[in-house]
Design a protein around this motif. Structure first.
Motif, PDB file in Angstrom:
ATOM      1  N   ASP A 225     148.045 122.089  65.029  1.00  0.00           N
ATOM      2  CA  ASP A 225     148.739 120.666  65.401  1.00  0.00           C
ATOM      3  C   ASP A 225     147.812 119.828  64.210  1.00  0.00           C
ATOM      4  OD1 ASP A 225     151.780 118.188  65.827  1.00  0.00           O
ATOM      5  OD2 ASP A 225     149.782 117.932  67.571  1.00  0.00           O
ATOM      6  N   HIS A 226     146.767 119.412  65.328  1.00  0.00           N
ATOM      7  CA  HIS A 226     145.553 118.424  65.186  1.00  0.00           C
ATOM      8  C   HIS A 226     145.475 118.473  63.140  1.00  0.00           C
ATOM      9  CE1 HIS A 226     142.601 115.518  64.805  1.00  0.00           C
ATOM     10  NE2 HIS A 226     142.030 116.352  64.283  1.00  0.00           N
ATOM     11  N   LEU A 227     144.794 119.596  62.913  1.00  0.00           N
ATOM     12  CA  LEU A 227     145.246 120.176  61.265  1.00  0.00           C
ATOM     13  C   LEU A 227     146.386 119.869  59.894  1.00  0.00           C
ATOM     14  CD1 LEU A 227     143.319 121.026  59.082  1.00  0.00           C
ATOM     15  CD2 LEU A 227     144.364 123.550  59.349  1.00  0.00           C
ATOM     16  N   TYR A 228     147.323 120.188  60.956  1.00  0.00           N
ATOM     17  CA  TYR A 228     148.519 119.820  59.355  1.00  0.00           C
ATOM     18  C   TYR A 228     148.814 118.658  60.027  1.00  0.00           C
ATOM     19  CZ  TYR A 228     149.178 125.044  58.316  1.00  0.00           C
ATOM     20  OH  TYR A 228     149.143 125.803  57.710  1.00  0.00           O
ATOM     21  N   GLY A 229     148.677 117.964  61.101  1.00  0.00           N
ATOM     22  CA  GLY A 229     149.175 116.205  61.131  1.00  0.00           C
ATOM     23  C   GLY A 229     148.071 115.238  59.985  1.00  0.00           C
ATOM     24  N   TRP A 230     146.723 116.218  60.096  1.00  0.00           N
ATOM     25  CA  TRP A 230     145.911 115.724  58.694  1.00  0.00           C
ATOM     26  C   TRP A 230     146.426 115.783  57.637  1.00  0.00           C
ATOM     27  CZ3 TRP A 230     143.303 117.709  55.690  1.00  0.00           C
ATOM     28  CH2 TRP A 230     141.814 117.551  54.797  1.00  0.00           C
ATOM     29  N   LEU A 231     146.919 117.115  57.162  1.00  0.00           N
ATOM     30  CA  LEU A 231     147.563 117.225  56.403  1.00  0.00           C
ATOM     31  C   LEU A 231     148.498 116.533  55.626  1.00  0.00           C
ATOM     32  CD1 LEU A 231     146.847 121.304  55.905  1.00  0.00           C
ATOM     33  CD2 LEU A 231     145.423 119.536  54.153  1.00  0.00           C
ATOM     34  N   SER A 232     150.250 116.417  56.657  1.00  0.00           N
ATOM     35  CA  SER A 232     150.318 115.600  56.609  1.00  0.00           C
ATOM     36  C   SER A 232     150.529 114.390  55.679  1.00  0.00           C
ATOM     37  CB  SER A 232     152.265 115.719  57.768  1.00  0.00           C
ATOM     38  OG  SER A 232     151.558 117.061  57.851  1.00  0.00           O
ATOM     39  N   GLU A 233     149.120 113.579  56.416  1.00  0.00           N
ATOM     40  CA  GLU A 233     148.748 111.829  56.584  1.00  0.00           C
ATOM     41  C   GLU A 233     148.705 112.208  55.372  1.00  0.00           C
ATOM     42  OE1 GLU A 233     146.876 110.584  59.203  1.00  0.00           O
ATOM     43  OE2 GLU A 233     148.481 110.706  61.400  1.00  0.00           O
ATOM     44  N   GLU A 234     147.058 112.857  54.806  1.00  0.00           N
ATOM     45  CA  GLU A 234     147.004 113.020  52.855  1.00  0.00           C
ATOM     46  C   GLU A 234     147.437 113.232  52.112  1.00  0.00           C
ATOM     47  OE1 GLU A 234     143.686 111.199  53.124  1.00  0.00           O
ATOM     48  OE2 GLU A 234     144.064 110.363  55.609  1.00  0.00           O
ATOM     49  N   LEU A 235     148.211 114.120  52.020  1.00  0.00           N
ATOM     50  CA  LEU A 235     148.687 115.170  50.619  1.00  0.00           C
ATOM     51  C   LEU A 235     149.377 113.686  50.071  1.00  0.00           C
ATOM     52  CD1 LEU A 235     148.920 118.493  52.094  1.00  0.00           C
ATOM     53  CD2 LEU A 235     147.368 117.743  50.605  1.00  0.00           C
ATOM     54  N   PRO A 236     150.395 112.925  50.664  1.00  0.00           N
ATOM     55  CA  PRO A 236     151.233 112.171  49.724  1.00  0.00           C
ATOM     56  C   PRO A 236     150.401 111.348  48.757  1.00  0.00           C
ATOM     57  CG  PRO A 236     152.440 112.693  52.012  1.00  0.00           C
ATOM     58  CD  PRO A 236     151.073 112.909  52.242  1.00  0.00           C
ATOM     59  N   ALA A 237     148.698 110.675  49.733  1.00  0.00           N
ATOM     60  CA  ALA A 237     148.486 110.012  48.618  1.00  0.00           C
ATOM     61  C   ALA A 237     147.800 110.886  47.902  1.00  0.00           C
ATOM     62  CB  ALA A 237     147.318 109.466  49.852  1.00  0.00           C
ATOM     63  N   LEU A 238     146.962 111.726  47.593  1.00  0.00           N
ATOM     64  CA  LEU A 238     146.508 112.664  47.324  1.00  0.00           C
ATOM     65  C   LEU A 238     147.633 112.684  45.828  1.00  0.00           C
ATOM     66  CD1 LEU A 238     144.058 114.876  45.788  1.00  0.00           C
ATOM     67  CD2 LEU A 238     144.530 116.344  47.448  1.00  0.00           C
ATOM     68  N   TRP A 239     148.948 113.016  46.315  1.00  0.00           N
ATOM     69  CA  TRP A 239     149.918 113.580  44.989  1.00  0.00           C
ATOM     70  C   TRP A 239     150.205 112.449  44.486  1.00  0.00           C
ATOM     71  CZ3 TRP A 239     151.808 117.909  43.322  1.00  0.00           C
ATOM     72  CH2 TRP A 239     153.353 117.068  42.347  1.00  0.00           C
ATOM     73  N   GLU A 240     150.013 110.971  45.146  1.00  0.00           N
ATOM     74  CA  GLU A 240     150.452 109.921  44.420  1.00  0.00           C
ATOM     75  C   GLU A 240     149.077 109.706  43.011  1.00  0.00           C
ATOM     76  OE1 GLU A 240     153.305 108.067  44.127  1.00  0.00           O
ATOM     77  OE2 GLU A 240     153.987 109.653  45.467  1.00  0.00           O
ATOM     78  N   ARG A 241     148.342 109.476  44.070  1.00  0.00           N
ATOM     79  CA  ARG A 241     146.740 109.622  42.351  1.00  0.00           C
ATOM     80  C   ARG A 241     146.840 110.626  41.421  1.00  0.00           C
ATOM     81  NH1 ARG A 241     143.963 109.347  47.544  1.00  0.00           N
ATOM     82  NH2 ARG A 241     142.846 111.321  46.833  1.00  0.00           N
ATOM     83  N   ARG A 242     147.084 112.000  41.852  1.00  0.00           N
ATOM     84  CA  ARG A 242     147.761 113.004  40.248  1.00  0.00           C
ATOM     85  C   ARG A 242     147.254 112.139  38.603  1.00  0.00           C
ATOM     86  NH1 ARG A 242     152.386 112.999  41.696  1.00  0.00           N
ATOM     87  NH2 ARG A 242     153.841 113.350  39.580  1.00  0.00           N
ATOM     88  N   PRO A 243     146.729 113.133  37.795  1.00  0.00           N
ATOM     89  CA  PRO A 243     146.106 112.143  37.089  1.00  0.00           C
ATOM     90  C   PRO A 243     148.069 113.585  35.973  1.00  0.00           C
ATOM     91  CG  PRO A 243     145.666 114.511  36.938  1.00  0.00           C
ATOM     92  CD  PRO A 243     145.796 114.514  38.741  1.00  0.00           C
ATOM     93  N   ALA A 244     148.257 111.685  35.325  1.00  0.00           N
ATOM     94  CA  ALA A 244     149.490 112.396  33.898  1.00  0.00           C
ATOM     95  C   ALA A 244     149.393 114.071  33.137  1.00  0.00           C
ATOM     96  CB  ALA A 244     149.522 111.568  33.430  1.00  0.00           C
ATOM     97  N   SER A 245     150.315 113.673  33.279  1.00  0.00           N
ATOM     98  CA  SER A 245     150.151 115.616  32.128  1.00  0.00           C
ATOM     99  C   SER A 245     149.809 115.571  31.279  1.00  0.00           C
ATOM    100  CB  SER A 245     151.088 116.231  32.261  1.00  0.00           C
ATOM    101  OG  SER A 245     152.118 116.823  33.577  1.00  0.00           O
ATOM    102  N   PRO A 246     149.290 116.150  30.426  1.00  0.00           N
ATOM    103  CA  PRO A 246     148.924 116.531  29.100  1.00  0.00           C
ATOM    104  C   PRO A 246     149.892 116.120  27.957  1.00  0.00           C
ATOM    105  CG  PRO A 246     147.500 118.288  30.125  1.00  0.00           C
ATOM    106  CD  PRO A 246     148.762 117.790  31.284  1.00  0.00           C
ATOM    107  N   LYS A 247     149.264 115.255  27.145  1.00  0.00           N
ATOM    108  CA  LYS A 247     150.793 115.552  26.442  1.00  0.00           C
ATOM    109  C   LYS A 247     150.534 116.692  25.414  1.00  0.00           C
ATOM    110  CE  LYS A 247     152.439 111.681  28.215  1.00  0.00           C
ATOM    111  NZ  LYS A 247     153.553 112.162  29.173  1.00  0.00           N
TER     112      LYS A 247
END
Length: 154
Positions: A132-154
């Motif tokens: 639970d601790h591990l997945y709780g941490w992942l659930s908190e961190e992954l949305p912010a990581l996803w928001e920082r993803r780079p734009a797709s190359p053109k």
């Protein structure tokens, strides 16, 4: 392309397929994805895929249906051409990864529910608390990581 490069690409396609087999995509499906990512021209018929990947037409057909259904491959038919053509759907990879991230987050919901069921029984809850601790941490961190993803190359 040189013969050596084609041999290395074939080996890469096998590595790609093996990786995605661990992700739940059938091995032939992974080979199709790997091949469609690097082939030229970008579209292939089922018969061409069968020949290039040395796989039965039935296996290719079954896996193409699966890959089209999950959105990673698109199917196109054209007037005057009997066979449908398939190509990788570059835009779908983002959704594919997002589904994986949502699946990770949903584990935390399950472990949280289990923790509530085991409240008052810390000995039984110990192993579950670790997960639970591990997945709780992942659930908190992954949305912010996803928001920082780079734009797709053109």
């Amino acid at each position: 392309m040189s013969v050596g490069r084609e041999t290395r690409l074939s080996a890469w396609i096998e590595r790609f397929a093996a990786h995605f087999a661990e992700e739940g995509i059938p091995l032939i499906g992974g080979r199709i994805l790997g091949y469609l990512l690097v082939c030229q021209p970008v579209e292939r018929t089922a018969a061409e895929l069968s020949q290039e990947l040395e796989a039965s037409s039935g296996s290719i057909s079954t896996n193409l249906k699966y890959l089209v259904n999950v959105g990673l491959v698109t199917k196109r038919t054209r007037r005057g051409r009997q066979a449908a053509e398939y190509r990788i759907n570059e835009k779908a990879w983002s959704e594919f990864v997002q589904r994986k991230l949502r699946a990770i987050a949903s584990v935390q919901t399950l472990t949280d529910d289990g923790m509530r069921l085991l409240s008052g029984d810390p000995e039984r809850a110990m192993r579950l608390r670790t997960v639970d601790h591990l997945y709780g941490w992942l659930s908190e961190e992954l949305p912010a990581l996803w928001e920082r993803r780079p734009a797709s190359p053109k």
